[in-house]
Design an enzyme around this catalytic site. Structure first.
Site, PDB file in Angstrom:
ATOM      1  N   SER A  52     -14.452  35.151  43.322  1.00 27.61           N
ATOM      2  CA  SER A  52     -13.901  35.291  41.970  1.00 27.61           C
ATOM      3  C   SER A  52     -15.055  35.595  41.027  1.00 27.61           C
ATOM      4  CB  SER A  52     -13.222  33.993  41.520  1.00 27.61           C
ATOM      5  OG  SER A  52     -14.204  33.041  41.125  1.00 27.61           O
ATOM      6  N   THR A  60     -21.923  26.022  43.266  1.00 28.11           N
ATOM      7  CA  THR A  60     -20.680  25.757  43.993  1.00 28.11           C
ATOM      8  C   THR A  60     -20.773  26.307  45.413  1.00 28.11           C
ATOM      9  OG1 THR A  60     -18.408  26.604  44.234  1.00 28.11           O
ATOM     10  CG2 THR A  60     -19.773  27.702  42.620  1.00 28.11           C
ATOM     11  N   TYR A  62     -15.767  33.902  38.337  1.00 31.96           N
ATOM     12  CA  TYR A  62     -16.419  32.615  38.047  1.00 31.96           C
ATOM     13  C   TYR A  62     -17.490  32.310  39.103  1.00 31.96           C
ATOM     14  CZ  TYR A  62     -17.071  27.743  39.257  1.00 31.96           C
ATOM     15  OH  TYR A  62     -17.636  26.573  39.670  1.00 31.96           O
ATOM     16  N   HIS A  63     -17.106  32.415  40.385  1.00 36.16           N
ATOM     17  CA  HIS A  63     -18.072  32.100  41.434  1.00 36.16           C
ATOM     18  C   HIS A  63     -19.259  33.078  41.398  1.00 36.16           C
ATOM     19  CE1 HIS A  63     -14.478  29.988  43.147  1.00 36.16           C
ATOM     20  NE2 HIS A  63     -15.414  29.081  43.391  1.00 36.16           N
ATOM     21  N   LYS A  94     -21.896  31.978  39.116  1.00 33.91           N
ATOM     22  CA  LYS A  94     -22.742  30.912  39.680  1.00 33.91           C
ATOM     23  C   LYS A  94     -23.841  31.512  40.570  1.00 33.91           C
ATOM     24  CE  LYS A  94     -21.264  27.022  38.906  1.00 33.91           C
ATOM     25  NZ  LYS A  94     -21.387  26.192  37.676  1.00 33.91           N
TER      26      LYS A  94
HETATM   27  N1  LIG Z   1     -15.012  19.877  39.351  1.00 32.11           N
HETATM   28  C1  LIG Z   1     -15.273  20.421  40.533  1.00 32.11           C
HETATM   29  O1  LIG Z   1     -14.559  20.177  41.505  1.00 32.11           O
HETATM   30  C2  LIG Z   1     -16.475  21.321  40.705  1.00 32.11           C
HETATM   31  C3  LIG Z   1     -16.761  21.824  41.985  1.00 32.11           C
HETATM   32  C4  LIG Z   1     -17.885  22.648  42.143  1.00 32.11           C
HETATM   33  C5  LIG Z   1     -18.695  22.961  41.059  1.00 32.11           C
HETATM   34  N2  LIG Z   1     -18.369  22.466  39.831  1.00 32.11           N
HETATM   35  C6  LIG Z   1     -19.242  22.824  38.698  1.00 32.11           C
HETATM   36  O2  LIG Z   1     -19.583  21.657  37.981  1.00 32.11           O
HETATM   37  C7  LIG Z   1     -19.629  21.919  36.591  1.00 32.11           C
HETATM   38  C8  LIG Z   1     -18.738  20.945  35.857  1.00 32.11           C
HETATM   39  O3  LIG Z   1     -17.398  21.075  36.319  1.00 32.11           O
HETATM   40  P1  LIG Z   1     -16.214  20.290  35.632  1.00 32.11           P
HETATM   41  O4  LIG Z   1     -15.104  20.246  36.608  1.00 32.11           O
HETATM   42  O5  LIG Z   1     -16.739  19.028  35.048  1.00 32.11           O
HETATM   43  O6  LIG Z   1     -15.819  21.316  34.490  1.00 32.11           O
HETATM   44  P2  LIG Z   1     -15.395  20.990  32.989  1.00 32.11           P
HETATM   45  O7  LIG Z   1     -14.828  22.243  32.414  1.00 32.11           O
HETATM   46  O8  LIG Z   1     -14.551  19.802  32.941  1.00 32.11           O
HETATM   47  O9  LIG Z   1     -16.801  20.664  32.303  1.00 32.11           O
HETATM   48  C9  LIG Z   1     -17.652  21.626  31.745  1.00 32.11           C
HETATM   49  C10 LIG Z   1     -17.922  21.199  30.327  1.00 32.11           C
HETATM   50  O10 LIG Z   1     -18.867  22.100  29.765  1.00 32.11           O
HETATM   51  C11 LIG Z   1     -18.477  22.417  28.454  1.00 32.11           C
HETATM   52  N3  LIG Z   1     -19.036  23.730  28.124  1.00 32.11           N
HETATM   53  C12 LIG Z   1     -18.767  24.929  28.703  1.00 32.11           C
HETATM   54  N4  LIG Z   1     -19.464  25.901  28.122  1.00 32.11           N
HETATM   55  C13 LIG Z   1     -20.208  25.330  27.148  1.00 32.11           C
HETATM   56  C14 LIG Z   1     -21.120  25.819  26.193  1.00 32.11           C
HETATM   57  N5  LIG Z   1     -21.397  27.129  26.083  1.00 32.11           N
HETATM   58  N6  LIG Z   1     -21.709  24.950  25.344  1.00 32.11           N
HETATM   59  C15 LIG Z   1     -21.441  23.613  25.417  1.00 32.11           C
HETATM   60  N7  LIG Z   1     -20.570  23.091  26.295  1.00 32.11           N
HETATM   61  C16 LIG Z   1     -19.951  23.941  27.157  1.00 32.11           C
HETATM   62  C17 LIG Z   1     -16.958  22.398  28.493  1.00 32.11           C
HETATM   63  O11 LIG Z   1     -16.392  22.185  27.219  1.00 32.11           O
HETATM   64  C18 LIG Z   1     -16.675  21.243  29.447  1.00 32.11           C
HETATM   65  O12 LIG Z   1     -16.518  20.023  28.773  1.00 32.11           O
HETATM   66  C19 LIG Z   1     -19.231  23.367  36.412  1.00 32.11           C
HETATM   67  O13 LIG Z   1     -20.371  24.151  36.229  1.00 32.11           O
HETATM   68  C20 LIG Z   1     -18.544  23.730  37.698  1.00 32.11           C
HETATM   69  O14 LIG Z   1     -18.733  25.073  37.997  1.00 32.11           O
HETATM   70  C21 LIG Z   1     -17.289  21.674  39.626  1.00 32.11           C
END
Ligand SMILES: NC(=O)c1ccc[n+]([C@@H]2O[C@H](COP(=O)([O-])OP(=O)(O)OC[C@H]3O[C@@H](n4cnc5c(N)ncnc54)[C@H](O)[C@@H]3O)[C@@H](O)[C@H]2O)c1
Length: 382
Positions: free
Chosen positions: A179, A144, A181-182, A185
């Site tokens: 945070s 991120t 969370y960040h 990452k």
């Molecule tokens: N959506 C955004 O705007 C955004 C921006 C920057 C980075 N990201 C990164 O992209 C990735 C996906 O984001 P998202 O918005 O789709 O999030 P999301 O929560 O919708 O998707 C993550 C998925 O991973 C699954 N998951 C988590 N831990 C797990 C585990 N231990 N075993 C199996 N499945 C697991 C969750 O159930 C979920 O379905 C994340 O890593 C997030 O940090 C997202």
């Protein structure tokens, strides 16, 4: 190619699975429904219900004749991930499977521990799974832009050359997250870099900004294939929250001065970036980093844009500054490089008024389901 999508039930994972399946790849999804479970625990729900993974892959087959395989299991469980890796032996994997909400990670000790344990164990197991069962597999990892924080110097694309006492060397760009969370990452990136050096794994780490939009190339005309849209303070991202607030006739809640600036991108660009990264893999031993966003907006800028387009559509939109629940700079420099993916051929979909109006129109169809109690949950950083 054989492509494993970790976190394939998520906001980005499901559209990615469809996109790569449509492109002709053999796709296997893994997810443990953590995101759905945390939403239930926190009493927040997406704007409209989305089918479970079993139903999603069935719908995909009915609509396209293509099959996506899905397995439910926890990536922090080594026996599960090792059996998946051994059975499938992917050419590439896309690692989305983390607890992705900054406010959730700052909620309390339990949520902090879950975020830390889940995110780091999932990444560690992915690395070990690749090493033991698919050493040539290219790991495409979602990082991120929040890893960099808001430094008072230009943000480079992953690396920084430093001159010190007459000598120079190249290091990971200094990171300072806002945070827990960040911070997980950042730790992921450090782990990937360690194992790239010692085991020669191949990694692309995509420092992504907040993603907006729901319609993709594959789900257009099929709302049952859309991702979920969270608009609550915990899991909703800023633009989605503003749009739902505008439709509900609730003031757009700007945190503090509203000068917080970030890089954003359309969900179609996320899909294209992933595809470009997969098509041109990192070399063995390389940690390749791209900053994945297409344009920057301040929170005030986004609020003004939503208000202006919303008003043109007949909505009565107000903007209100509230005390910032986070600890963050509200007025800062933000100049971030992002040429790597453009050089690979990315053609950005920028946030035009028409694209914004399309998302507003979609949300308007579900206006009756909006629960204003979800907008603010009073999660404070300190
Ligand atoms: N959506 C955004 O705007 C955004 C921006 C920057 C980075 N990201 C990164 O992209 C990735 C996906 O984001 P998202 O918005 O789709 O999030 P999301 O929560 O919708 O998707 C993550 C998925 O991973 C699954 N998951 C988590 N831990 C797990 C585990 N231990 N075993 C199996 N499945 C697991 C969750 O159930 C979920 O379905 C994340 O890593 C997030 O940090 C997202």
């Amino acid at each position: 190619m054989k492509i494993l999508i970790l976190g394939g039930d998520g906001f980005l994972g499901w559209p990615t699975a469809m996109h790569l399946s449509q492109a002709g790849h053999e796709v296997l999804i893994v997810d443990n429904y953590l995101r759905r479970r945390l939403c239930l625990e926190q009493s927040v729900s997406p704007l409209f219900p989305v089918p479970d993974l079993g139903r999603r892959v069935q719908l995909w087959r009915e609509i396209t004749g293509l099959s996506i395989e899905a397995r439910i299991g926890d990536l922090s469980d080594w026996s599960f991930i090792s059996s998946v890796m051994q059975g499938f032996v992917p050419d590439a994997l896309v690692h989305y499977a983390e607890q992705p909400a900054a406010p959730y990670s700052m909620l309390n000790r339990h949520a902090a521990a879950l975020t830390l344990q889940n995110n780091l164990m999932a990444t560690l197991n992915v690395i070990y799974g690749v090493r033991e069962f698919a050493p040539a597999c290219h790991i495409v990892k979602l990082g991120t832009m929040g890893e960099y924080g808001t430094p008072n110097i230009d943000i480079e694309e992953g690396w920084l050359e430093i001159e010190h006492k007459g000598r120079t060397d190249k290091f990971l760009y200094p990171r300072q997250a806002g945070s827990l969370y960040h911070t997980t990452k950042i730790m992921d990136t450090d782990m990937l870099w360690l194992y790239a050096r010692v085991w020669k794994i191949r990694v692309t780490d995509l420092m992504q900004g907040p993603v907006y939009g729901l319609e993709t190339y594959e789900n257009a005309g099929h709302e049952e294939l859309y991702s979920f849209l969270n608009y609550d303070e915990i899991f909703g991202t800023v633009l989605n929250r503003f749009i739902v607030q505008a439709v509900a006739g609730y003031p757009l809640t700007v945190y503090g001065a509203g000068g917080q600036t970030r890089g954003f991108l359309n969900i179609k660009d996320t899909l294209n970036c992933i595809e470009l990264a997969i098509r041109t893999p990192a070399e063995p031993g390389q940690l390749r980093i791209f900053n994945q966003f297409t344009e920057t907006f301040s929170v005030n800028g986004l609020a003004d844009k939503v208000a202006s387009v919303g008003r043109q559509m007949g909505l009565s939109v107000e903007i209100k500054s509230i005390a910032n629940p986070r600890k963050e700079a509200e007025d800062h420099r933000y100049i971030a490089a992002h040429t790597g993916l453009l050089d690979l051929g990315l053609e950005p979909h920028v946030l035009t008024d028409e694209r914004l109006a399309d998302i507003i129109r979609l949300v308007m169809r579900y206006k009756d389901r909006i629960d204003p109690n979800q907008f603010l949950r009073n999660i404070k950083w300190a």
